[in-house]
Structures are given as structure tokens and as C-alpha cells.
Design a protein around this motif. Sequence first.
Motif, short mmCIF file in Angstrom:
data_model
loop_
_atom_site.label_atom_id
_atom_site.label_comp_id
_atom_site.label_asym_id
_atom_site.label_seq_id
_atom_site.Cartn_x
_atom_site.Cartn_y
_atom_site.Cartn_z
N ALA A 220 0.68 -1.22 0.11
CA ALA A 220 -0.01 0.12 0.05
C ALA A 220 0.85 1.28 -0.05
CB ALA A 220 -0.95 0.02 1.39
N ASP A 221 2.10 1.32 0.76
CA ASP A 221 2.94 2.51 0.76
C ASP A 221 3.92 2.57 -0.31
OD1 ASP A 221 4.28 0.17 1.24
OD2 ASP A 221 5.56 1.18 2.86
N LEU A 222 3.76 1.55 -1.48
CA LEU A 222 4.49 1.68 -2.72
C LEU A 222 3.59 1.65 -4.00
CD1 LEU A 222 7.56 -0.68 -2.12
CD2 LEU A 222 7.38 1.87 -1.74
N ALA A 223 2.59 2.61 -3.99
CA ALA A 223 1.38 2.59 -4.93
C ALA A 223 1.40 3.58 -6.18
CB ALA A 223 0.02 2.71 -3.97
N VAL A 224 2.41 4.45 -6.26
CA VAL A 224 2.54 5.51 -7.21
C VAL A 224 4.12 5.48 -7.68
CG1 VAL A 224 2.13 7.93 -7.64
CG2 VAL A 224 0.95 6.92 -5.95
N MET A 225 4.07 5.65 -9.27
CA MET A 225 5.35 5.87 -9.58
C MET A 225 5.87 7.04 -9.25
SD MET A 225 5.84 2.66 -11.26
CE MET A 225 7.06 3.02 -12.43
N ARG A 226 7.28 7.37 -9.29
CA ARG A 226 7.53 8.56 -8.88
C ARG A 226 7.65 9.67 -9.71
NH1 ARG A 226 13.72 6.34 -8.01
NH2 ARG A 226 14.06 5.95 -10.13
N PRO A 227 7.14 10.70 -9.57
CA PRO A 227 6.98 12.02 -10.54
C PRO A 227 8.50 12.68 -10.58
CG PRO A 227 5.64 12.58 -8.69
CD PRO A 227 6.11 11.03 -8.25
N SER A 228 8.90 12.44 -9.50
CA SER A 228 10.38 13.22 -9.21
C SER A 228 11.45 12.35 -8.47
CB SER A 228 10.11 14.58 -8.41
OG SER A 228 11.17 14.99 -7.98
N LEU A 229 12.57 12.48 -8.65
CA LEU A 229 13.52 11.68 -7.87
C LEU A 229 13.91 12.21 -6.48
CD1 LEU A 229 16.54 11.06 -10.63
CD2 LEU A 229 14.58 9.49 -9.93
N LEU A 230 13.34 13.47 -6.45
CA LEU A 230 13.84 14.08 -4.75
C LEU A 230 13.08 13.63 -3.67
CD1 LEU A 230 14.28 17.80 -6.15
CD2 LEU A 230 16.02 16.15 -5.53
N PRO A 231 11.85 13.01 -3.73
CA PRO A 231 11.10 12.67 -2.70
C PRO A 231 11.86 11.24 -2.14
CG PRO A 231 9.51 13.30 -4.08
CD PRO A 231 10.72 13.35 -4.79
N GLY A 232 12.23 10.54 -2.84
CA GLY A 232 12.95 9.22 -2.59
C GLY A 232 14.51 9.39 -2.03
#
Length: 792
Positions: free
Chosen positions: A539-551
Motif C-alpha cells: 500500500a505504501d508503494l502505490a504510485v510511480m515517482r514523478p520526481s527523484l527528490l522525494p526518495g
Amino acid sequence: MKFSENWLRELVEIQADRAQLAHALTMAGLEVEELTALGEGLAGVVVAEIVAAEKHPEADRLKVCKVDAGQSAPLQIVCGAPNARVGLKAPLATVGATLPGGVSIKAAKLRGVESLGMLCSAKELGIDADASGLLELPADAPVGAPLADYLGLPDASIELKLTPNRPDCLGLLGLAHDVAALFGSHVKAGGQAPAPVASGARRGIRLEAGADAPRYLGRVVEGIDPAARTPLWLAERLRRAGLRPIGAVVDITNYVMLELGQPLHAFDNGALEGDVVVRHARAGEALKLLDGSEAKLDEGFVVIADERKALAVAGVMGGHDSRVTDATRDVFLEAAHFAPAAIMGRARRLGLHTDASHRFERGVDPELPRRALERATELLLAIAGGRAGPVLAAERAQDLPVPQPVALRRARLARVLGVAVPDAEVVRIFTALGMHVEATGEGWRITAPSRRFDIEREEDLIEEVARIHGYDNIPTHTPAGALRLAVEPEARIGELALREQLAARGYYEAVNLSFVPEELLARWGFAGGLVPLANPLSADLAVMRPSLLPGLVEALRHNRARQQERVRLFEVARVFGAGDPPVETPSLAIAACGAARAEQWGEAARPLDFYDLKGELDALIAWGGEPGRWSVHADGLPPWLHPGRGARVARDGVTAGYLGALHPQLARALDLGPDVHVLELALEPLLARRLPRAQPVPRFPLVRRDIAVELPEEVSWSQIEQVVRGKLGGVLCELRLFDRYSGKGIESGRKSLAMGLILQDASRTLTDDDADRCVREAVTALETACKARLRG
């Protein structure tokens, strides 16, 4: 997939021992992950009955039992099992027996009382992990009979590590076809005879889930014996397949699932109201499941319901309120076909993983439901009695998968395998696998049975021939051929070179997942244009990243929490935007915090600031050889950047990325300090490189003129440079900023910038008049475009 070896041998003739069977399965792509021998070395272990039991005079936890083992007189056995009681039938290891664990049974005295054998648990016999008490045998077990003969031992529990494309082998019948092809034998199990219909009980069935549930079959069985016990042979097969026997009805559905590969479910018919309806769940609909958990459903789930309520989550788990209990006398058996896409990921969304969902999300033979229903009915009538009603069926024929013939060329087969397989062997292989074979001029047309979802193209058929014919029978040749070397374009910097450059500048490369929590993106302010996953890992990996910065910033925060004050990280990877298909953009991101320089004695420590990261950007831009095409602006900042210490980066006027300090609110929310600075750029503009061109050394001298102008504070240097270069054109070689002043003598909200104009003409020497004219034109342009005033 876990199963009993003896059970498999009952379905198909196997002219091989256990080791050869395991090797053949593994070499055919059905990897044997674990093989556990069961019940070996049980000579001297017999079925016995406790006919008397008294407390040991010297030990509270021991009992002195009189045990009938089929001999002339009962044997005295001292036993400490909590379930030892009069009337219990259990295994007895007689004097002289040696158990699988190496324990030799001898006559002994326990606390002064003689014991002539040992009553055994399942673990002591090596047939199960249960050591909580004696293995309890059915009341009709023959006293004195060898235990191995009674339990069908020795046996082995075999567990296969199946690939997702072989759901047909999640049932022993499907596996038996592969085994028959491997050993040149045939499957013994024939068709399933219909169960006798002795009741007119019916219930309507409605299909309202479209292509997600194209086939549903059911049957009412009335008057079963709720006290009926699962027969020993069936319970043992379930145990050896890793399933715990529960009750006759549930055990029968599990048994048929293991045998045929078709999940079934049994409802208490008295708990159903009206027709059975197969439909999509309603938004916010809830259902208490068999395990006691509460399932929160939405329109993406398919449910089995009646006229008033949901009864089960289709393909996952049944409901608690309609379950079969000890008081159930009438059951409704169901067998259905669901589209894999309709079940895929639904169990994980509920935090579950069931045997049914494991099979349905990979694909179950759409022709199996009727056979499975008849088989379950046959077993139920034999074990629990009752009267079977007619089979009730509903289907959407247009939505059921239909196997399509696939052409296999003889020449293509020989070319790929590197060996010519005789035609007769090819036909034998496909026939043994249950496929229809039709000869053609170039080879064959093969139609796979409905259970083989994986047969879609010619390569799939070639693989079948390779694994059944045997990889060992295919000769090994060293591949020959010329490799074409890829030529790196000179006008592009390689990604590896970029990584090496950043590593040389003190940065560590990070590799993060491409999936991020939606909550984290919301915290950063990423709202629209997201790409959700239809089948997320969690559930906490449900969206493809739109940016590298959050990760990347999460990785920085992780390091900070572990006493790493000075962190330098970068990542080169793709980001994803909404589209059909989603838009993938290669990007570079940098995250840094702590001191500007590593601890040293040569200069005082200072925190990292905007200009340190701007310097890194300038170095990367200069590497491409065209810094003049890049510009930095203070407008159009994203919400995660500090409004006073952030910038937008553009190439040829097109935004390529952003840099600066994190917004204070975001930094506080992430429990980070104000020194965290980030940079993110689209990768392709950064990797573009100007090809070097030879030019003659200038023959005419440079001329420099210095000017100081006063202008509004919000005017950026990039705007000034753009205006001056646009006005003076090729005569201006370089524009150098060498002083900035604000304070006494300068109006509030304005600043003074001093700059040097480096002038040169390739065709002649510039005169003083030429230089003065350039200065006047530059000042005039700045006055017009930037509200500047020349300082005296």
C-alpha cells in the motif's frame, strides 16, 4: 505447489525412483524447491489402543497405560503425552524398533515403572511437525496393523517452485500431464462422471460483473451429516500438501483444488437469501471474512452475493456469516471462472494471500468448474451423505478465453534448438501434454488445451519441446558471430561519465525504488499527473515517482538519523508522468546537507548554501561546452522549494529543472534542518555536448570597459546578461560581474552591480569610439528592459 509423491504416482505411471523424478521435474522447468521424506524406517511401529491409563505413582505428568497392540496381552507403556486417554488409538513403537530420528526403542524403567515401548507423536515418526501430543488415529484403525501400511507410507512431500506462467501445475492433474510426457507414460485419471441428482433444490444465478466473471456454477446438496469426519486418506494427503484438515466439507473443497487446480467454496445454504449474484462490490461495502478480518471493498472487487448482502470476495476468501459450521446440513457448492485481471492484486489490497487468489490471479482453466463441482459432489456424498441437486450454471460465452492454434515450423525448431528433433517425438510430446496436433507442410499447427494459458506463440511451443525432450539431449555449442560495437555519439556525454564526475566531486550514488507512497508525494505538493500502479507491491508503494527528490531526500534523512551530518547523494534514473503510455523522463537529482566542505584546518566551517549547489550546476553545465545556452531564474518555483533561495534552470528558454533549499515547511515536516539543498534536472539537456571546432587565434586585441548600474533588487543577473548579449551580439566576448552593493547611497529595494564588458572584433581593432558606443548601447538597453540607471 506442495503435494504427496504417492498421490502423484496414483494419477500417472512413473517408471523412476524419487531422486530421478525430482531431477526430471527440475530439468523440465518445474523446480523442486524442497523434498521431505515421510514415514521411512517405521518397521516395528503398529496401530495400538489404550485400554487403561493410571497416574504414575512417582510423577505427576506421566501416565501408566495398558496398550493393546494386537499381541496376546496388553503392553505396559509409560507415557507423558497430554492426550493419552482410554480408547485412544495411536502409533506404538515396539521394543526393537528404530524411529526416523535414530531413537532405538528398548525396554526401560521410568521412575521405577517398566515401559515396553513408546507411544508416538507425528513428529517422532517423521511424518509431521506436530509434537503437541500423540498422533490420534481414527476409531476404526485396525489394532496391530503396521502403521506404514495403514497410513500409506513411506511417502514424500514435494514442493515445486513454479514460475507464474505455469498455473496449470498448481493442480496435480495438470502436473501429471507434464510427468506423463517426461516419462513416456499416460495420465490415469479419466473424465468425471456426473453425480446422481436426488434433489430438486435450486437457486438462481445472475452474472452482473461482465467479463470479470464469465462463468459460475453451483449446486445445492441437502441433508449432509454435519458430524461426518474427514477420512484418514484424504486428511493425510492434505497434511502432506501443507494444509491442515478442518472439517469434511472444507477439506473436500481443498482436496479438489489440489487435485484439479480449481478453487471451490461451500456456503451454508440456509444463510443465502434468494438468487446468487456475481457482481462488482459497491463503494464502501464491507464484509467480514472467514479469518475474522473486516474487508473494506470498492468497485474494483468482484463479490459473490445474494439478494441482500455480499457473501464472499470472489477468488479470494469467503464470508464469515455464510460459512459452513458444525450445524450445517444443506450446502451450496460453487465453482467459477474469473478473469485473472479481476483478481490480480485484490488479496494484497486486503492484506491477504490465499490458495484461491494465488491460482485465480495466474489463471485457472475455464473448463474446470463443472468437473471440479462434480468431483467435490462425489466426495461429499461419499463422506457426508446427502442428496445432490442439479448443476446450476450461468456463463457469458463471448467473454471466455478460447485457445488459438499456433504454428510451429520444423526449420525454426531445429534452428533455435540447434538439433533436429524427430517428427514422431515432437508429435508425442505435444500429444502427451494434451495438445491437439495437426501436421502441415512446414511443421505443425498446435492447439493447446484450455489450461495452458502460457502457449501464445511459436517460441512457447519450442520451449515445450526443449524441456520435455530434455536440455541434456541438446548439444552445447559455442556461439559464433561478430559483435557490433555501439558507437558513443560525440555530441552526447555518457551517463557513466556523468556518474564518475559526480563521484569525483564527493557525491555518493543512491538507487531508490521507482514506487513511492502517495502520502509522501502529497507532502511535497505533487498532486496531479501521477501514475498509480494497478497491482502495487504494498500500500505504501502505490504510485510511480514523478520526481527523484522525494526518495532521495528520504535516503538523506535516513543517513542523517544515523549520525551522518554531511551527506552528499545523487541519483540518475527515470521519473514518470501521466500519459498513455506513461511518459518516462531520464533525470538527475542531487541532495546535500551539512558543512560546505569536509572538516579541515585550512578554513572555518560553514553550512552549505545555495551558491555551493549552484557551483556544482555550473561545473556540470560547463562540461557540455555551451554555458551560454543555460540560464537561471527566480520565477516559476515548485512548492517544495524555498521561495527566496530557489531557482528555475532553463536551457534555450525551456525549463530543465530546479535547484535550491527545501521549503521551510517541508523541511520541518520531514524533520530536516534548513541546510538541505536539492537539484533536479532533465538528463538529456545536461548530457548534450558541443562538438569542438578549431578556430584561429584572434589577431586583434581585447578591449575592456567597466560600468556600474543601479537597478531593482528583483532583476536577476541572468536577465541582465541576456539583455546585454542580445544588444551587443558577437562583439561581446564575455560579461563579468565583479561587484554587488546595496545600502547607504542606494534606494531601498534596489542594488548596484559592477560589471566588465570584454569586447573584441574578429575583423579589426576596436577604437575608443567603438568601445564607448558599445557601453552606451548596453546602458540604454538596461535602462529600457531592467529599469537600470548608470552610476557615476
